[in-house]
Design an enzyme around this catalytic site. Structure first.
Site, short mmCIF file in Angstrom:
data_model
loop_
_atom_site.label_atom_id
_atom_site.label_comp_id
_atom_site.label_asym_id
_atom_site.label_seq_id
_atom_site.Cartn_x
_atom_site.Cartn_y
_atom_site.Cartn_z
N LYS A 17 0.83 -1.21 0.00
CA LYS A 17 0.00 0.00 0.00
C LYS A 17 0.87 1.27 0.00
O LYS A 17 0.63 2.18 -0.78
CB LYS A 17 -0.92 0.04 1.24
CG LYS A 17 -1.89 -1.12 1.33
CD LYS A 17 -2.91 -0.91 2.44
CE LYS A 17 -2.29 -0.93 3.84
NZ LYS A 17 -1.73 -2.23 4.23
N ARG A 92 -9.79 1.24 8.85
CA ARG A 92 -9.34 -0.10 9.18
C ARG A 92 -10.40 -0.87 9.96
O ARG A 92 -10.19 -2.04 10.29
CB ARG A 92 -8.12 0.02 10.07
CG ARG A 92 -6.93 -0.79 9.57
CD ARG A 92 -5.79 -0.27 10.34
NE ARG A 92 -4.61 -1.01 10.38
CZ ARG A 92 -3.44 -0.53 9.91
NH1 ARG A 92 -3.39 0.60 9.27
NH2 ARG A 92 -2.35 -1.20 10.10
N ARG A 129 11.48 -7.07 5.76
CA ARG A 129 11.47 -5.63 5.47
C ARG A 129 12.36 -4.87 6.45
O ARG A 129 12.36 -5.12 7.66
CB ARG A 129 10.04 -5.12 5.58
CG ARG A 129 9.91 -3.62 5.37
CD ARG A 129 8.49 -3.21 5.10
NE ARG A 129 7.65 -3.21 6.30
CZ ARG A 129 6.38 -2.83 6.30
NH1 ARG A 129 5.79 -2.46 5.17
NH2 ARG A 129 5.68 -2.85 7.40
N ARG A 161 11.35 -2.43 11.76
CA ARG A 161 10.27 -1.85 12.56
C ARG A 161 9.92 -2.83 13.67
O ARG A 161 9.86 -4.03 13.43
CB ARG A 161 9.03 -1.62 11.68
CG ARG A 161 9.00 -0.28 11.03
CD ARG A 161 7.93 -0.15 9.98
NE ARG A 161 6.59 -0.57 10.39
CZ ARG A 161 5.50 -0.38 9.65
NH1 ARG A 161 5.60 0.22 8.47
NH2 ARG A 161 4.33 -0.79 10.06
N ARG A 172 -0.91 -8.30 13.81
CA ARG A 172 -1.40 -7.34 12.82
C ARG A 172 -2.24 -8.04 11.76
O ARG A 172 -3.26 -7.52 11.32
CB ARG A 172 -0.22 -6.60 12.18
CG ARG A 172 0.46 -5.65 13.14
CD ARG A 172 1.86 -5.29 12.67
NE ARG A 172 1.84 -4.41 11.52
CZ ARG A 172 2.83 -4.35 10.62
NH1 ARG A 172 3.88 -5.15 10.73
NH2 ARG A 172 2.75 -3.50 9.64
P1 AMP Z 1 0.58 0.63 9.30
O1 AMP Z 1 1.85 1.29 8.96
O2 AMP Z 1 -0.60 1.12 8.47
O3 AMP Z 1 0.66 -0.86 9.35
O4 AMP Z 1 0.21 1.12 10.79
C1 AMP Z 1 1.08 0.88 11.86
C2 AMP Z 1 0.31 0.82 13.17
O5 AMP Z 1 -0.35 2.07 13.40
C3 AMP Z 1 -0.81 -0.22 13.21
O6 AMP Z 1 -0.33 -1.51 13.54
C4 AMP Z 1 -1.70 0.37 14.30
O7 AMP Z 1 -1.14 0.18 15.58
C5 AMP Z 1 -1.63 1.85 14.01
N1 AMP Z 1 -2.66 2.27 13.04
C6 AMP Z 1 -2.44 2.79 11.79
N2 AMP Z 1 -3.61 3.08 11.20
C7 AMP Z 1 -4.58 2.75 12.07
C8 AMP Z 1 -6.02 2.80 12.03
N3 AMP Z 1 -6.66 3.26 10.94
N4 AMP Z 1 -6.70 2.37 13.11
C9 AMP Z 1 -6.07 1.91 14.21
N5 AMP Z 1 -4.73 1.81 14.31
C10 AMP Z 1 -3.98 2.23 13.26
#
Ligand code: AMP
Length: 219
Positions: A17, A92, A129, A161, A172
């Site tokens: 994404k 999400r 990654r 990360r 996740r």
């Molecule tokens: P990502 O980089 O999109 O995988 O986001 C990293 C982390 O940020 C996720 O594992 C969540 O802890 C938090 N996060 C990001 N976007 C959201 C969302 N829309 N709702 C809830 N938590 C989020």
């Protein structure tokens, strides 16, 4: 291009994404709004928001709907988002998707792209990654020796990360299945869903997304 082009990019963690949104941001001249990036930046800067969410991010759990909805609301009010935005990592949950509909009103979401990649492949991509702490450039663990752990683009440290470690990856992906997959039916029922095979070269994925956008006369 219509007045506003709001695109939601859905897909499991590691589906590509972020990579695709960076490309689409330059193709369509739209801001890339990644809630994950906003939250990570807050953690890194040690702001009150960052301190509040740090442990949630590290565990790979979701932060509260109210908190991310407010963040996105504020971000979409910024001038660069007047013509639309590429939403990455948001919504999400169903509650977030419903809140987004309320936020955008009649202008609404124009299209939701689902980047389809099998779970085995995203798990492999996430575990290998590595990312630059400064500019977010993405590497693989096999590149680290060649670049001596230093980003070729900005000289920042390239790290893994915390949420790309095995237990957090599992959490996740479980959260994705439980909370985010229902959004596919949500957007499908509104005639807004386009599925794209994310298991092909980045260029081919970008072409397929652009084809889906043009097929709907959106750009
Ligand atoms: P990502 O980089 O999109 O995988 O986001 C990293 C982390 O940020 C996720 O594992 C969540 O802890 C938090 N996060 C990001 N976007 C959201 C969302 N829309 N709702 C809830 N938590 C989020």
């Amino acid at each position: 291009m219509p007045a506003r082009l709001n695109l939601v990019i859905l897909g499991k963690q590691g589906a590509g994404k972020g990579t695709q949104c960076k490309r689409l941001a330059s193709i369509y001249a739209l801001p890339h709004v990644s809630t994950g990036d906003i939250l990570r930046a807050a953690v890194k800067a040690g702001t009150p928001l960052g301190r509040e969410v740090a442990s949630v991010l590290e565990a790979g759990a979701l932060v509260s709907d109210d908190l991310v909805i407010k963040l996105v609301e504020e971000r979409l009010e910024e001038p660069d988002a007047r013509k639309g935005a590429l939403l990455d990592g948001f919504p999400r949950t169903l509650a977030q998707a419903e809140a987004l509909e309320r936020l955008l009103g009649g202008d609404g979401i124009k299209l939701c792209i689902d980047l389809e990649v099998p779970t085995g492949l995203v798990t492999e991509r996430l575990s290998s990654r590595r990312v630059c702490q400064e500019c977010g450039a993405i590497y693989r663990d096999s590149d680290i020796e060649a670049i001596s752990g230093t980003c070729e683009k900005c000289g920042g440290d390239v790290i893994q990360r915390a949420d790309d470690r095995p237990e957090a990856i599992r959490q996740r992906l479980e959260a994705y299945e439980r909370d985010t997959e229902p959004l596919l039916a949500f957007y499908e029922s509104r005639g807004l869903l386009a599925s794209v095979n994310g298991d092909q070269s980045p260029d081919d994925v970008t072409d397929a997304i652009q084809a889906a956008v043009s097929a709907r006369g959106l750009a």
